[in-house]
Design a protein around this motif. Structure first.
Motif, PDB file in Angstrom:
ATOM      1  N   ASP A  31      31.872   7.447  -1.400  1.00  0.00           N
ATOM      2  CA  ASP A  31      33.265   7.548  -1.620  1.00  0.00           C
ATOM      3  C   ASP A  31      33.244   7.639  -2.961  1.00  0.00           C
ATOM      4  O   ASP A  31      34.457   7.630  -4.113  1.00  0.00           O
ATOM      5  CB  ASP A  31      34.352   7.625  -0.665  1.00  0.00           C
ATOM      6  CG  ASP A  31      34.113   5.495  -0.347  1.00  0.00           C
ATOM      7  OD1 ASP A  31      32.891   5.411  -1.012  1.00  0.00           O
ATOM      8  OD2 ASP A  31      35.325   5.573   0.257  1.00  0.00           O
ATOM      9  N   SER A  73      26.462  18.760  -1.517  1.00  0.00           N
ATOM     10  CA  SER A  73      26.383  17.879  -2.662  1.00  0.00           C
ATOM     11  C   SER A  73      27.759  17.466  -2.585  1.00  0.00           C
ATOM     12  O   SER A  73      28.278  17.047  -1.660  1.00  0.00           O
ATOM     13  CB  SER A  73      26.293  19.342  -3.798  1.00  0.00           C
ATOM     14  OG  SER A  73      27.475  19.924  -3.849  1.00  0.00           O
ATOM     15  N   MET A  74      27.961  16.121  -3.805  1.00  0.00           N
ATOM     16  CA  MET A  74      28.640  15.715  -3.895  1.00  0.00           C
ATOM     17  C   MET A  74      30.154  15.345  -5.269  1.00  0.00           C
ATOM     18  O   MET A  74      28.765  16.123  -6.316  1.00  0.00           O
ATOM     19  CB  MET A  74      28.581  13.599  -3.695  1.00  0.00           C
ATOM     20  CG  MET A  74      27.987  13.481  -2.759  1.00  0.00           C
ATOM     21  SD  MET A  74      29.333  13.396  -1.006  1.00  0.00           S
ATOM     22  CE  MET A  74      30.400  12.696  -1.643  1.00  0.00           C
ATOM     23  N   ARG A  75      30.822  15.748  -5.824  1.00  0.00           N
ATOM     24  CA  ARG A  75      31.746  16.090  -6.830  1.00  0.00           C
ATOM     25  C   ARG A  75      33.251  14.691  -7.088  1.00  0.00           C
ATOM     26  O   ARG A  75      33.195  14.494  -6.217  1.00  0.00           O
ATOM     27  CB  ARG A  75      32.036  17.057  -6.165  1.00  0.00           C
ATOM     28  CG  ARG A  75      31.391  18.799  -6.852  1.00  0.00           C
ATOM     29  CD  ARG A  75      31.909  19.738  -6.418  1.00  0.00           C
ATOM     30  NE  ARG A  75      30.977  20.485  -6.273  1.00  0.00           N
ATOM     31  CZ  ARG A  75      31.118  22.233  -7.508  1.00  0.00           C
ATOM     32  NH1 ARG A  75      32.062  21.571  -8.176  1.00  0.00           N
ATOM     33  NH2 ARG A  75      30.083  22.474  -7.080  1.00  0.00           N
ATOM     34  N   TYR A  76      32.719  14.062  -7.834  1.00  0.00           N
ATOM     35  CA  TYR A  76      33.778  13.415  -8.301  1.00  0.00           C
ATOM     36  C   TYR A  76      34.424  13.549  -9.751  1.00  0.00           C
ATOM     37  O   TYR A  76      34.291  14.488 -10.594  1.00  0.00           O
ATOM     38  CB  TYR A  76      33.351  12.514  -8.621  1.00  0.00           C
ATOM     39  CG  TYR A  76      32.254  11.261  -7.691  1.00  0.00           C
ATOM     40  CD1 TYR A  76      32.481  10.760  -6.888  1.00  0.00           C
ATOM     41  CD2 TYR A  76      30.582  12.486  -7.546  1.00  0.00           C
ATOM     42  CE1 TYR A  76      31.340  10.514  -5.516  1.00  0.00           C
ATOM     43  CE2 TYR A  76      29.587  11.789  -6.510  1.00  0.00           C
ATOM     44  CZ  TYR A  76      30.318  11.068  -5.353  1.00  0.00           C
ATOM     45  OH  TYR A  76      29.539   9.809  -4.185  1.00  0.00           O
ATOM     46  N   ALA A  87      27.898  22.725   6.081  1.00  0.00           N
ATOM     47  CA  ALA A  87      28.116  21.501   6.999  1.00  0.00           C
ATOM     48  C   ALA A  87      27.068  21.119   7.919  1.00  0.00           C
ATOM     49  O   ALA A  87      25.793  20.777   7.832  1.00  0.00           O
ATOM     50  CB  ALA A  87      28.930  19.792   6.941  1.00  0.00           C
ATOM     51  N   THR A 106      36.846  12.032  -4.491  1.00  0.00           N
ATOM     52  CA  THR A 106      35.870  12.466  -4.437  1.00  0.00           C
ATOM     53  C   THR A 106      35.627  14.236  -3.467  1.00  0.00           C
ATOM     54  O   THR A 106      36.485  14.055  -2.260  1.00  0.00           O
ATOM     55  CB  THR A 106      35.083  11.340  -3.699  1.00  0.00           C
ATOM     56  OG1 THR A 106      35.204  10.423  -4.206  1.00  0.00           O
ATOM     57  CG2 THR A 106      33.321  11.606  -3.313  1.00  0.00           C
ATOM     58  N   ARG A 107      34.880  14.498  -3.241  1.00  0.00           N
ATOM     59  CA  ARG A 107      34.768  15.537  -3.014  1.00  0.00           C
ATOM     60  C   ARG A 107      33.395  16.341  -2.382  1.00  0.00           C
ATOM     61  O   ARG A 107      32.824  15.799  -2.845  1.00  0.00           O
ATOM     62  CB  ARG A 107      35.350  17.418  -3.513  1.00  0.00           C
ATOM     63  CG  ARG A 107      36.611  17.000  -3.346  1.00  0.00           C
ATOM     64  CD  ARG A 107      37.452  18.313  -4.050  1.00  0.00           C
ATOM     65  NE  ARG A 107      39.626  18.221  -4.567  1.00  0.00           N
ATOM     66  CZ  ARG A 107      39.918  18.372  -3.905  1.00  0.00           C
ATOM     67  NH1 ARG A 107      39.876  18.560  -2.248  1.00  0.00           N
ATOM     68  NH2 ARG A 107      41.150  18.000  -4.014  1.00  0.00           N
ATOM     69  N   TYR A 108      33.715  16.333  -1.037  1.00  0.00           N
ATOM     70  CA  TYR A 108      31.840  16.955  -0.662  1.00  0.00           C
ATOM     71  C   TYR A 108      32.068  18.204   0.006  1.00  0.00           C
ATOM     72  O   TYR A 108      32.707  19.345  -0.001  1.00  0.00           O
ATOM     73  CB  TYR A 108      32.037  16.388   1.157  1.00  0.00           C
ATOM     74  CG  TYR A 108      30.511  17.050   1.568  1.00  0.00           C
ATOM     75  CD1 TYR A 108      28.803  16.561   0.759  1.00  0.00           C
ATOM     76  CD2 TYR A 108      30.968  17.656   2.474  1.00  0.00           C
ATOM     77  CE1 TYR A 108      27.853  16.689   1.391  1.00  0.00           C
ATOM     78  CE2 TYR A 108      29.345  18.067   3.177  1.00  0.00           C
ATOM     79  CZ  TYR A 108      28.185  17.792   3.269  1.00  0.00           C
ATOM     80  OH  TYR A 108      26.846  18.597   3.191  1.00  0.00           O
ATOM     81  N   ARG A 109      30.646  18.816  -1.138  1.00  0.00           N
ATOM     82  CA  ARG A 109      30.686  20.124  -0.773  1.00  0.00           C
ATOM     83  C   ARG A 109      28.936  19.898  -0.599  1.00  0.00           C
ATOM     84  O   ARG A 109      28.447  19.250  -0.494  1.00  0.00           O
ATOM     85  CB  ARG A 109      30.571  20.889  -2.437  1.00  0.00           C
ATOM     86  CG  ARG A 109      31.462  20.790  -2.298  1.00  0.00           C
ATOM     87  CD  ARG A 109      32.323  21.841  -2.260  1.00  0.00           C
ATOM     88  NE  ARG A 109      34.015  22.628  -2.697  1.00  0.00           N
ATOM     89  CZ  ARG A 109      35.041  21.578  -2.692  1.00  0.00           C
ATOM     90  NH1 ARG A 109      35.276  20.750  -1.437  1.00  0.00           N
ATOM     91  NH2 ARG A 109      36.026  22.147  -3.067  1.00  0.00           N
ATOM     92  N   PRO A 110      29.293  20.978   0.924  1.00  0.00           N
ATOM     93  CA  PRO A 110      27.930  20.503   1.360  1.00  0.00           C
ATOM     94  C   PRO A 110      26.734  20.896   0.798  1.00  0.00           C
ATOM     95  O   PRO A 110      26.440  21.862  -0.182  1.00  0.00           O
ATOM     96  CB  PRO A 110      28.116  22.112   2.438  1.00  0.00           C
ATOM     97  CG  PRO A 110      28.976  22.256   2.871  1.00  0.00           C
ATOM     98  CD  PRO A 110      30.024  21.752   2.025  1.00  0.00           C
TER      99      PRO A 110
END
Length: 591
Positions: free
Chosen positions: A13, A55-58, A275, A49-53
Motif C-alpha cells: 500500500d 500492477s500497482m498504481r500510486y 485477479a 494506492t490502487r491495485y490493477r490485476p
C-alpha cells in the motif's frame, strides 16, 4: 508476477518495492529532496494506492510537491525477470529532486518465501545487514549488483524434517547478478545503507561495509523509468527502450487480466475476473500447475490449481499437466505390504516405495517420471481434475490415452482405503485440511464422494474405450448407497463427518464444510438432502461478520471450516479456498 517463473516483484500500500528471485533480490524505494528538506515517498502526506490485476498504481501528494503530484505504476515484465517502475510528474516545483535507493540483495529464501502472515513485512526492507557483501559496478545511469546467495533446497525448506536442518551459513555461495537502468542524467552514488533516516542523510553518506546505491535525478520532466532485472542485461539494451518495455508489459498484463470477465449484480464479485486470471497464471510453470504462487511454490499434483486450466481456456496447459503426472504414476509392484511409520507413531505409512500405498496406481509428487514416495494421497483430487478436463474438452482420444491411469487409480483406492469392502473409503491426507485431519481407517464422506464420482464417470467413459461399463456402474451404485444409508443422519439432516472403523462404529455428527461441499459437488445427495446439508452450515457453522472502515453493508460475513474445538491448525480455520468451495455448493444446491 510477470512470466511463469518463481521471480516476482513485491509491492504494497506504500510505494516501496522489492524483488524476489526467488530469494531476496533487494529493496527499491523513492524519496524527494527540496530546499534542504527530504522525505521518503512512503512518508508522503497523501498516498492513494490502487491495485490493477498485475500492477500497482500510486498517486502521491505532499507539501514538497506544492500543488503537484507524482503518478507511479509498477509492473513486472513477462518476457524477462524484471521490474519496471514508471513515474509521471505533474505541476511540480522546478527545484524538486527525486532519489531512488536500491540494495540489499542476498538471494536468501525466507521461511515461507515471503508469505503474508508467515514472514514479516520487514523481510523485504532495505536492511543494512542484507547489504553486506554486495558489490556495485556503476556505469553512468546503469549498474550491476553482484552478491552471494546461500539457500536450502526445496525439500529442506518445505518438508517436515525429523533431522536437524543444514546451517545456511555453511552452504556454498553462488555469485549472482542484478542489473539496473535508471533515467539518463541520474547521478548514481554508492552510499551507506545504515544512513537512511531520510534521503538527505543517505545522500551525504559514503561507501561502507553495508553498501547500497542512491540515484539522484534533477531537472525532472516527462515520464521517468526505473528498471531492475534479475541477471545480466545485454549491453545494447538502453534506457530509450524502457518505454516500449513498459508498454509491452502493460499490454501483456491487460490481455491476461481480461482473459475472464465476471458480470453480476455484485460490484465486489465483478472485480474477481482479473485477479483470478493473474493468480491462475502465477501458479503455472511448465509442465505443471503448482501448489502456490508465493508460499508453497512447489509441485504437488492434487491441489486445486489444475482446475484453473479449462475454466480459463488453457486446455493445452491442462493436458500437459495431466500427461506429465501420468509419467509419475507407479505401475509396479501390483501391491505391497502395509507398513506404518513407527517414528511417527503409526500416523503415516512409511515413505518407502513398494509398500501398499506406494505401489501400482500411486501418483508421485513431481511430474515427468520422478517416482518417489510422499505423505499425501494426491490421487483423489488429481483424478477429479482429469475427469473435469474430459468434460470440458470432450477429447475422446485423450480419454483413451489416460484410461489405464484411471483404472490403476481406482484399484489403488480400493486396495488401500476400502480394506473392509463396505464401499466407504478412508481419507489419507487428500484435501486442503489434511495437515491435522485423520480418520484412523473409518468410512469418510468426502473421500467416498470423490470415489463415487470417479466410478460414475468411469462407467460413462468405459464404452468410449471399448470396455464393459457394468462393473463401474455397480461399484458407483454401491458407494452411493453406502454413503446415503450409513453416513446420512436423518435426525440431523446432514452427512456425518465419518464412521469409526472399530468399537461401536459410531458416527461423528459434526461435519466440516468440506464434507458437505464435496458431497454436493459429487452429486451424492438429492436436492432436498443438499438443501438440508446447507441448512446445517447456516445454523451450525460459525459465521464471522465482516466490518471495515467505509463499508456500510453489515450483512457480509465469512465462515470457519468447522465448529470443532479446541482450535488446531487446518481443522478450524477461515480459508478463502474453503469459503469459495462452500459458496459453489450453495449455488449447486439451488441456494
Amino acid at each position: 508476477y510477470g512470466g511463469n517463473t518463481a521471480f516476482r516483484a513485491e509491492a504494497g500500500d506504500l510505494p516501496e518495492f522489492a524483488l524476489y528471485l526467488p530469494g531476496m533480490g533487494g529493496n527499491l524505494k523513492f524519496g524527494l529532496i527540496r530546499s534542504g528538506k527530504s522525505k521518503w515517498l512512503t512518508e508522503a502526506d497523501k498516498i492513494e494506492t490502487r491495485y490493477r490485476p498485475g500492477s500497482m498504481r500510486y498517486t502521491i501528494k505532499d507539501g514538497l510537491l506544492e500543488q503537484g503530484e507524482l503518478n507511479i505504476v509498477a509492473i513486472a515484465t513477462y518476457d524477462r525477470e524484471a521490474l519496471v517502475v514508471k513515474i509521471e510528474i505533474k505541476n511540480i516545483p522546478a527545484d524538486l529532486e527525486l532519489v531512488a535507493a536500491y540494495g540489499g540483495a542476498t538471494g536468501t529464501r525466507f521461511s515461507r518465501e515471503g508469505d503474508i502472515g508467515a514472514d514479516p513485512e520487514s523481510s523485504f526492507y532495505l536492511n543494512p545487514d542484507y547489504c553486506k557483501g554486495n558489490a556495485f559496478q556503476v556505469n553512468n545511469n546503469r549498474f550491476n549488483l553482484f552478491f552471494g546467495a546461500k539457500s536450502l533446497s526445496e525439500e529442506e525448506r518445505y518438508e517436515i524434517q525429523y533431522k536437524p536442518l543444514p546451517d545456511p551459513s555453511k552452504l556454498p555461495a553462488t555469485i549472482k547478478q542484478l542489473t539496473g537502468i535508471f533515467p539518463e542524467g541520474a547521478i548514481l552514488k554508492i552510499i551507506d545503507a545504515k544512513k537512511q533516516s531520510d534521503p538527505l542523510q543517505m545522500l551525504s553518506s559514503g561507501d561502507s561495509t553495508t553498501p547500497a546505491l542512491l540515484a539522484r535525478v534533477q531537472h525532472l520532466s516527462g515520464p521517468l523509468f526505473f528498471y531492475l532485472k534479475n541477471g545480466k542485461e545485454e549491453a545494447s539494451f538502453t534506457y530509450q527502450q524502457l518505454p516500449s518495455v513498459f508498454e509491452k508489459a502493460e499490454a501483456n498484463r491487460k490481455k491476461l487480466a481480461e482473459r475472464i470477465k465476471v458480470k453480476t449484480p455484485d460490484a465486489f464479485i465483478n472485480t474477481l475476473g482479473g485477479a483470478l486470471s493473474i493468480a491462475a497464471d502465477a501458479v503455472w510453470e511448465d509442465p505443471s500447475f503448482l501448489h502456490g504462487a508465493v508460499a508453497w511454490r512447489m509441485r504437488l499434483p492434487g491441489w486445486r490449481g489444475a482446475y484453473l486450466a479449462d475454466v480459463l481456456g488453457w486446455h493445452d496447459r491442462g493436458k500437459m499437466h495431466f500427461s506429465s503426472y501420468a509419467l509419475s504414476q507407479v505401475t509396479e509392484p501390483a501391491t505391497g505390504p502395509i507398513e506404518m511409520d513407527t517414528a511417527l507413531h503409526l500416523a503415516r505409512h512409511a515413505e518407502k516405495m513398494g509398500t501398499s500405498v506406494f505401489s501400482s496406481g500411486y501418483i508421485s509428487r513431481n511430474p515427468g517420471g520422478d517416482k518417489r514416495p510422499h505423505h499425501y494421497d494426491m490421487n483423489l483430487v488429481f483424478v477429479d481434475q482429469l475427469l473435469n478436463h474430459f468434460l470440458w474438452t470432450g477429447d475422446t482420444t485423450y480419454v483413451k490415452t489416460m484410461w489405464p491411469l484411471l483404472k490403476r487409480h481406482l484399484a489403488w483406492e480400493n486396495r488401500n482405503f476400502d480394506v473392509d469392502g463396505d464401499h466407504l473409503y478412508d481419507a489419507y491426507a487428500a484435501i486442503w485440511a489434511s495437515d491435522a485431519l485423520q480418520y484412523s481407517g473409518g468410512g469418510v464422506t468426502h473421500s467416498s464422494a470423490y470415489n463415487y464420482k470417479a466410478y460414475k464417470m468411469a462407467s460413462e467413459l468405459a464404452p468410449l474405450v471399448g470396455e464393459d461399463a457394468d462393473p463401474y456402474k455397480q461399484k458407483a451404485a454401491a458407494i452411493l448407497k453406502a454413503i446415503n444409508t450409513k453416513l446420512w443422519m436423518p435426525e440431523k439432516g446432514v452427512y456425518a463427518e465419518y464412521k469409526d472403523l472399530l468399537g461401536k462404529r459410531l458416527l461423528h455428527p459434526s461435519p466440516a464444510v468440506w464434507t458437505i461441499y464435496h458431497a454436493i459437488d459429487s452429486k451424492v445427495p438429492d436436492r432436498f438432502r443438499a438443501y438440508q446439508s446447507l441448512q446445517y452450515i447456516d445454523n451450525e457453522i460459525p459465521h464471522i461478520p465482516i466490518r471495515a472502515k467505509g463499508l456500510n453493508d453489515t450483512s457480509l460475513y465469512t465462515i470457519s471450516t468447522t465448529n470443532w474445538q479446541p482450535y488446531t491448525w487446518s481443522l478450524n480455520n477461515v480459508v478463502l479456498g474453503e469459503v469459495m468451495h462452500t459458496a459453489l455448493a450453495y449455488w449447486q444446491g439451488g441456494r
